[in-house]
Design an enzyme around this catalytic site. Structure first.
Site, mmCIF file in Angstrom:
data_model
loop_
_atom_site.group_PDB
_atom_site.id
_atom_site.type_symbol
_atom_site.label_atom_id
_atom_site.label_comp_id
_atom_site.label_asym_id
_atom_site.label_seq_id
_atom_site.Cartn_x
_atom_site.Cartn_y
_atom_site.Cartn_z
ATOM 1 N N GLU A 146 24.964 10.843 45.086
ATOM 2 C CA GLU A 146 23.596 11.374 45.158
ATOM 3 C C GLU A 146 23.404 12.210 46.416
ATOM 4 O OE1 GLU A 146 20.819 12.150 44.115
ATOM 5 O OE2 GLU A 146 19.719 10.589 43.066
ATOM 6 N N ASP A 147 22.454 13.116 46.353
ATOM 7 C CA ASP A 147 22.111 13.891 47.553
ATOM 8 C C ASP A 147 21.302 13.046 48.539
ATOM 9 O OD1 ASP A 147 19.885 13.781 45.868
ATOM 10 O OD2 ASP A 147 19.444 15.929 45.973
ATOM 11 N N ASP A 152 15.480 8.196 48.349
ATOM 12 C CA ASP A 152 14.162 8.259 48.947
ATOM 13 C C ASP A 152 13.439 6.956 48.570
ATOM 14 O OD1 ASP A 152 11.949 9.505 50.154
ATOM 15 O OD2 ASP A 152 11.343 10.496 48.309
ATOM 16 N N PHE A 158 10.796 16.013 54.827
ATOM 17 C CA PHE A 158 11.309 16.674 53.629
ATOM 18 C C PHE A 158 12.412 17.646 54.011
ATOM 19 C CE2 PHE A 158 11.563 19.307 49.880
ATOM 20 C CZ PHE A 158 11.503 18.351 48.883
ATOM 21 N N ARG A 164 19.044 25.207 48.022
ATOM 22 C CA ARG A 164 20.156 24.297 47.740
ATOM 23 C C ARG A 164 21.448 24.787 48.393
ATOM 24 N NH1 ARG A 164 18.582 20.639 43.765
ATOM 25 N NH2 ARG A 164 17.127 21.409 42.201
HETATM 26 P P1 IMP Z 1 13.912 8.777 44.700
HETATM 27 O O1 IMP Z 1 13.922 8.439 43.252
HETATM 28 O O2 IMP Z 1 12.516 8.705 45.287
HETATM 29 O O3 IMP Z 1 14.891 7.970 45.520
HETATM 30 O O4 IMP Z 1 14.232 10.303 44.816
HETATM 31 C C1 IMP Z 1 15.471 10.817 44.724
HETATM 32 C C2 IMP Z 1 15.425 12.309 44.425
HETATM 33 O O5 IMP Z 1 14.265 12.924 44.986
HETATM 34 C C3 IMP Z 1 16.610 13.002 45.040
HETATM 35 O O6 IMP Z 1 17.701 13.018 44.181
HETATM 36 C C4 IMP Z 1 16.046 14.382 45.340
HETATM 37 O O7 IMP Z 1 16.226 15.233 44.236
HETATM 38 C C5 IMP Z 1 14.549 14.173 45.566
HETATM 39 N N1 IMP Z 1 14.189 14.149 47.007
HETATM 40 C C6 IMP Z 1 13.786 13.078 47.740
HETATM 41 N N2 IMP Z 1 13.553 13.413 49.029
HETATM 42 C C7 IMP Z 1 13.844 14.730 49.120
HETATM 43 C C8 IMP Z 1 13.839 15.664 50.237
HETATM 44 O O8 IMP Z 1 13.537 15.355 51.414
HETATM 45 N N3 IMP Z 1 14.209 16.937 49.924
HETATM 46 C C9 IMP Z 1 14.558 17.328 48.662
HETATM 47 N N4 IMP Z 1 14.602 16.491 47.614
HETATM 48 C C10 IMP Z 1 14.239 15.197 47.840
HETATM 49 MG MG MG Z 2 15.307 17.554 43.814
#
Ligand code: IMP
Ligand code: MG
Length: 178
Positions: free
Chosen positions: A97-98, A101, A151, A164
């Site tokens: 994963e990138d 969050d 962010f 990206r």
């Molecule tokens: P989660 O489900 O809240 O853990 O979110 C995960 C996804 O939200 C990641 O795979 C990203 O695509 C997006 N995301 C969360 N934080 C950021 C950020 O700071 N920048 C860009 N994308 C984010």
């Molecule tokens: Mg995203």
């Protein structure tokens, strides 16, 4: 007006850390094949850089799960946009994963993939925002960087689909018109 982007992690720092994590992954998977699952789109740059540095055999598959719109707020809704091509039966799965969050995306994904009979599932992320975690049960096996609640863009991460391709991790400080 252009967005102003402050560098949080340089390309050198990111690449150095990925090499360290790759060495760790290679040690942990000694004698096995790693089945890497890249979570599109954000995970694609990290997946490639990590895969290039692994010394164990690698197979690759891709999945796209959506929990975000084009804004910076989590909707809490997760759906599979593109499913895997390959079966997971008996495989040593490494989800790549990138960023983690809230943890909603990963907690859902792990639950779905566990039902497909892999030998084991581990999780590897480029970035982690631990302060933001809602799904506390998500355990991350490999994290390159824990970052504050800001962010970020670059290295696969987008702001409204832009940035990206930045080779570093940056924080969007000013939002411009286009
Ligand atoms: P989660 O489900 O809240 O853990 O979110 C995960 C996804 O939200 C990641 O795979 C990203 O695509 C997006 N995301 C969360 N934080 C950021 C950020 O700071 N920048 C860009 N994308 C984010
Ligand atoms: Mg995203």
């Amino acid at each position: 007006m252009e967005d102003k982007i402050r560098v949080l992690l340089t390309e050198e720092e990111v690449n150095q850390k990925i090499s360290e994590v790759a060495a760790q992954v290679s040690r942990d998977y000694e004698g096995k094949t790693v089945h890497m699952i890249c979570v599109l789109k954000g995970g694609v740059f990290f997946t490639c850089e990590l895969a290039k540095r692994l010394s164990v055999p690698v197979t690759l598959d891709f999945m796209s799960v959506s929990s975000y719109g084009d804004d910076t707020k989590s909707s809490g809704v997760v759906r599979i946009v593109k499913d895997l091509d390959e079966s997971l039966t008996g495989k040593h799965v490494l989800i790549v994963e990138d960023i983690i969050d809230s943890g909603r995306t990963l907690s859902y994904l792990i639950e779905v993939l566990r039902q497909r009979g892999p030998a084991d599932i581990r999780l590897c992320t480029l970035l982690d925002k631990p302060e933001r975690r809602v799904k506390k049960q998500v355990t991350v096996d490999y994290t390159c960087f824990s970052i504050p609640d800001e962010f970020v863009v670059g290295y696969g991460l987008d702001y409204a689909q832009k940035y990206r391709n930045l080779p570093f991790i940056g924080v969007v400080e000013q939002q411009g018109g286009n």
